[in-house]
Design a protein around this motif. Structure first.
Motif, PDB file in Angstrom:
ATOM      1  N   LEU A 134      14.651   8.434   0.706  1.00  0.00           N
ATOM      2  CA  LEU A 134      14.321   8.568  -0.649  1.00  0.00           C
ATOM      3  C   LEU A 134      13.185   7.987  -1.230  1.00  0.00           C
ATOM      4  O   LEU A 134      12.322   8.606  -1.818  1.00  0.00           O
ATOM      5  N   MET A 135      12.775   6.868  -0.508  1.00  0.00           N
ATOM      6  CA  MET A 135      11.708   6.068  -1.105  1.00  0.00           C
ATOM      7  C   MET A 135      10.327   6.726  -0.553  1.00  0.00           C
ATOM      8  O   MET A 135       9.163   7.186  -1.167  1.00  0.00           O
ATOM      9  N   GLY A 136      10.321   7.473   0.539  1.00  0.00           N
ATOM     10  CA  GLY A 136       9.432   8.190   1.200  1.00  0.00           C
ATOM     11  C   GLY A 136       9.034   9.637   0.507  1.00  0.00           C
ATOM     12  O   GLY A 136       7.917   9.761   0.195  1.00  0.00           O
ATOM     13  N   ALA A 137      10.082  10.000  -0.042  1.00  0.00           N
ATOM     14  CA  ALA A 137       9.720  11.353  -0.929  1.00  0.00           C
ATOM     15  C   ALA A 137       9.117  10.957  -2.148  1.00  0.00           C
ATOM     16  O   ALA A 137       8.109  11.652  -2.586  1.00  0.00           O
ATOM     17  N   LEU A 138       9.648   9.863  -2.743  1.00  0.00           N
ATOM     18  CA  LEU A 138       9.028   9.529  -3.953  1.00  0.00           C
ATOM     19  C   LEU A 138       7.487   9.013  -3.906  1.00  0.00           C
ATOM     20  O   LEU A 138       6.671   9.147  -4.608  1.00  0.00           O
ATOM     21  N   ALA A 139       7.339   8.182  -2.648  1.00  0.00           N
ATOM     22  CA  ALA A 139       6.024   8.004  -2.434  1.00  0.00           C
ATOM     23  C   ALA A 139       4.994   8.925  -2.085  1.00  0.00           C
ATOM     24  O   ALA A 139       4.080   9.370  -2.541  1.00  0.00           O
ATOM     25  N   ARG A 140       5.467  10.097  -1.431  1.00  0.00           N
ATOM     26  CA  ARG A 140       4.713  11.383  -1.232  1.00  0.00           C
ATOM     27  C   ARG A 140       4.221  11.996  -2.601  1.00  0.00           C
ATOM     28  O   ARG A 140       3.115  12.517  -2.910  1.00  0.00           O
ATOM     29  N   ARG A 141       5.218  12.264  -3.733  1.00  0.00           N
ATOM     30  CA  ARG A 141       5.046  12.759  -4.529  1.00  0.00           C
ATOM     31  C   ARG A 141       4.049  11.712  -5.546  1.00  0.00           C
ATOM     32  O   ARG A 141       3.107  12.256  -6.236  1.00  0.00           O
ATOM     33  N   TYR A 149       1.527   9.662  -4.461  1.00  0.00           N
ATOM     34  CA  TYR A 149       0.379   9.945  -3.733  1.00  0.00           C
ATOM     35  C   TYR A 149      -0.261  11.223  -4.227  1.00  0.00           C
ATOM     36  O   TYR A 149      -1.481  11.004  -4.300  1.00  0.00           O
ATOM     37  N   GLU A 150       0.371  12.238  -4.165  1.00  0.00           N
ATOM     38  CA  GLU A 150      -0.201  13.595  -4.729  1.00  0.00           C
ATOM     39  C   GLU A 150      -0.746  13.385  -6.101  1.00  0.00           C
ATOM     40  O   GLU A 150      -1.708  14.097  -6.388  1.00  0.00           O
ATOM     41  N   GLU A 151      -0.241  12.586  -7.123  1.00  0.00           N
ATOM     42  CA  GLU A 151      -0.649  12.152  -8.304  1.00  0.00           C
ATOM     43  C   GLU A 151      -1.642  11.297  -8.198  1.00  0.00           C
ATOM     44  O   GLU A 151      -2.363  10.893  -9.394  1.00  0.00           O
ATOM     45  N   GLY A 152      -2.330  10.829  -7.215  1.00  0.00           N
ATOM     46  CA  GLY A 152      -3.353   9.875  -7.133  1.00  0.00           C
ATOM     47  C   GLY A 152      -3.059   8.477  -7.000  1.00  0.00           C
ATOM     48  O   GLY A 152      -3.544   7.387  -7.070  1.00  0.00           O
ATOM     49  N   ALA A 153      -1.567   8.150  -6.967  1.00  0.00           N
ATOM     50  CA  ALA A 153      -1.508   6.715  -6.973  1.00  0.00           C
ATOM     51  C   ALA A 153      -1.894   6.166  -5.529  1.00  0.00           C
ATOM     52  O   ALA A 153      -1.785   6.761  -4.530  1.00  0.00           O
ATOM     53  N   THR A 154      -2.099   4.627  -5.444  1.00  0.00           N
ATOM     54  CA  THR A 154      -2.488   4.054  -4.157  1.00  0.00           C
ATOM     55  C   THR A 154      -1.831   2.677  -3.944  1.00  0.00           C
ATOM     56  O   THR A 154      -1.907   2.343  -2.695  1.00  0.00           O
ATOM     57  N   ALA A 155      -0.953   2.467  -4.815  1.00  0.00           N
ATOM     58  CA  ALA A 155      -0.140   1.108  -4.527  1.00  0.00           C
ATOM     59  C   ALA A 155       1.148   1.263  -4.900  1.00  0.00           C
ATOM     60  O   ALA A 155       1.527   2.003  -6.046  1.00  0.00           O
ATOM     61  N   ALA A 156       2.210   0.615  -4.236  1.00  0.00           N
ATOM     62  CA  ALA A 156       3.512   0.473  -4.866  1.00  0.00           C
ATOM     63  C   ALA A 156       3.875  -0.831  -5.436  1.00  0.00           C
ATOM     64  O   ALA A 156       3.421  -1.803  -4.855  1.00  0.00           O
ATOM     65  N   HIS A 157       4.868  -0.742  -6.263  1.00  0.00           N
ATOM     66  CA  HIS A 157       5.538  -2.062  -6.801  1.00  0.00           C
ATOM     67  C   HIS A 157       6.819  -1.813  -7.343  1.00  0.00           C
ATOM     68  O   HIS A 157       7.227  -1.009  -7.637  1.00  0.00           O
ATOM     69  N   LEU A 158       7.606  -2.961  -7.275  1.00  0.00           N
ATOM     70  CA  LEU A 158       8.882  -2.921  -7.657  1.00  0.00           C
ATOM     71  C   LEU A 158       9.470  -4.376  -8.035  1.00  0.00           C
ATOM     72  O   LEU A 158       8.782  -5.409  -7.681  1.00  0.00           O
ATOM     73  N   GLN A 159      10.620  -4.523  -8.714  1.00  0.00           N
ATOM     74  CA  GLN A 159      11.172  -5.785  -8.899  1.00  0.00           C
ATOM     75  C   GLN A 159      12.457  -5.900  -8.070  1.00  0.00           C
ATOM     76  O   GLN A 159      13.214  -4.908  -8.017  1.00  0.00           O
ATOM     77  N   VAL A 160      12.923  -7.050  -7.519  1.00  0.00           N
ATOM     78  CA  VAL A 160      13.998  -7.367  -6.981  1.00  0.00           C
ATOM     79  C   VAL A 160      14.388  -8.834  -7.186  1.00  0.00           C
ATOM     80  O   VAL A 160      13.702  -9.830  -7.177  1.00  0.00           O
ATOM     81  N   GLU A 161      15.578  -9.027  -7.352  1.00  0.00           N
ATOM     82  CA  GLU A 161      16.096 -10.203  -7.788  1.00  0.00           C
ATOM     83  C   GLU A 161      16.123 -11.153  -6.479  1.00  0.00           C
ATOM     84  O   GLU A 161      16.196 -10.773  -5.196  1.00  0.00           O
ATOM     85  N   PRO A 186       0.838  -1.209   0.075  1.00  0.00           N
ATOM     86  CA  PRO A 186      -0.294  -0.106  -0.001  1.00  0.00           C
ATOM     87  C   PRO A 186       0.848   1.151  -0.126  1.00  0.00           C
ATOM     88  O   PRO A 186       1.933   1.178   0.766  1.00  0.00           O
ATOM     89  N   LEU A 187       0.508   2.183  -0.783  1.00  0.00           N
ATOM     90  CA  LEU A 187       1.474   3.323  -0.869  1.00  0.00           C
ATOM     91  C   LEU A 187       1.318   4.222   0.385  1.00  0.00           C
ATOM     92  O   LEU A 187       2.151   5.036   0.781  1.00  0.00           O
ATOM     93  N   ALA A 188       0.055   4.645   1.035  1.00  0.00           N
ATOM     94  CA  ALA A 188      -0.087   5.640   2.236  1.00  0.00           C
ATOM     95  C   ALA A 188       0.892   5.434   3.083  1.00  0.00           C
ATOM     96  O   ALA A 188       1.476   6.477   3.441  1.00  0.00           O
ATOM     97  N   PRO A 189       1.365   4.159   3.569  1.00  0.00           N
ATOM     98  CA  PRO A 189       2.143   4.172   4.689  1.00  0.00           C
ATOM     99  C   PRO A 189       3.748   4.485   4.437  1.00  0.00           C
ATOM    100  O   PRO A 189       4.303   5.053   5.259  1.00  0.00           O
ATOM    101  N   LEU A 190       3.885   4.202   3.078  1.00  0.00           N
ATOM    102  CA  LEU A 190       5.212   4.847   2.534  1.00  0.00           C
ATOM    103  C   LEU A 190       5.421   6.386   2.681  1.00  0.00           C
ATOM    104  O   LEU A 190       6.426   7.035   2.742  1.00  0.00           O
ATOM    105  N   THR A 191       4.263   6.883   2.477  1.00  0.00           N
ATOM    106  CA  THR A 191       4.308   8.619   2.524  1.00  0.00           C
ATOM    107  C   THR A 191       4.704   9.048   4.032  1.00  0.00           C
ATOM    108  O   THR A 191       5.013  10.299   4.229  1.00  0.00           O
ATOM    109  N   SER A 192       4.603   8.341   5.157  1.00  0.00           N
ATOM    110  CA  SER A 192       5.030   8.554   6.333  1.00  0.00           C
ATOM    111  C   SER A 192       6.559   8.253   6.705  1.00  0.00           C
ATOM    112  O   SER A 192       6.867   8.485   7.714  1.00  0.00           O
TER     113      SER A 192
END
Length: 270
Positions: free
Chosen positions: A221-228, A230-242, A123-129
């Protein structure tokens, strides 16, 4: 007491905070979203499969996204894939979700498996904090354009041809993040990238030089990206990791990411 009440009104419950749940999507749907956030310079269709080429910059942008039916027999599809990449002087490569109905059949066809990878969501909202960076480093800088400082810290700098820069800069709404390093250490303390695409924010290229690690910089850094995002309307995060990157997986565990699905790559045996 109610007998002394003069006036009152019904107070509705506080609205649920947006971004506390991850949309339900299949592996193939999320792979398509992720592909749009790291777009290849050239694509072609083979039935439901997408052939992608970008001058050899990263597996993802130079592999076939295996989804649905190629519209022809598997042997014919694989032969067409090999010809298409040979014409571009690139090795043939498939990106296959682990749950794909084609995985076992491609294995039986003799294509070797490599680079097991996890798609993780949160979920994106917790990352904004997430906390701000340490005060002595200043604030995270966000930019629409990739600059020299960001590129200098990106571990693929030597591969960044014009074709590669188009991949790095591509996507629906792209943000580059740079966190200054400590005094006496040249270059950024951390960099990252996010792409907002509807309800989804794709995080990637999060890198911290060895001398700046274990200081919470990636988290800030991820918090700053998450806040931006979230401002654009995103609600969820995803990423790839080996799958074998234990340090990165531990970081994302702490940030609330969980596994959505896995994928791997396939190459024809020589």
């Amino acid at each position: 007491m109610e007998s002394s009440l003069v006036a009152g009104k019904v107070v509705p419950p506080a609205p649920a905070r947006r971004g506390l749940a991850v949309p339900r999507v299949t592996a193939e749907e999320l792979e398509e979203i992720a592909s749009r956030g790291w777009p290849a310079g050239e694509t072609a269709r083979l039935g439901d499969w997408t052939l992608r080429a970008s001058g050899g910059f990263t597996r993802r942008a130079n592999s076939v996204l295996v989804a649905g039916d190629p519209g022809v027999a598997l042997d014919d599809a694989l032969a067409q894939v090999e010809r298409w990449y040979a014409e571009r002087r690139l090795p043939a490569c498939l990106q296959v979700p682990d749950s794909s109905a084609w995985a076992q059949r491609i294995d039986a066809a003799g294509w070797a498996r490599e680079a097991d990878t996890l798609i993780r969501t949160a979920p994106l909202a917790p990352l904004t904090s997430l906390p701000e960076p340490p005060a002595h480093l200043g604030r995270v800088r966000l930019s629409r354009d990739v600059d020299a400082a960001w590129l200098a810290a990106y571990h693929r700098t030597g591969e960044l041809t014009d074709a590669a820069l188009k991949v790095v800069s591509g996507g629906a709404s792209v943000w580059f993040a740079t966190l200054p390093g400590a005094a006496g250490h040249p270059g950024p303390g951390a960099i990252g990238r996010a792409v907002v695409d509807g309800p989804w924010a794709l995080f990637g290229a999060v890198e911290v030089p060895p001398e700046h690690r274990r200081g919470g910089l990636a988290t800030a850094l991820m918090g700053a990206l998450a806040r931006r995002a979230y401002e654009e309307g995103a609600t969820a995060a995803h990423l790839q990791v080996e799958a074998d990157n234990a340090a990165a997986r531990a970081l994302y565990d702490r940030l609330g990411f969980t596994d959505h699905h896995g994928y791997h790559y396939r190459r024809p045996l020589a």
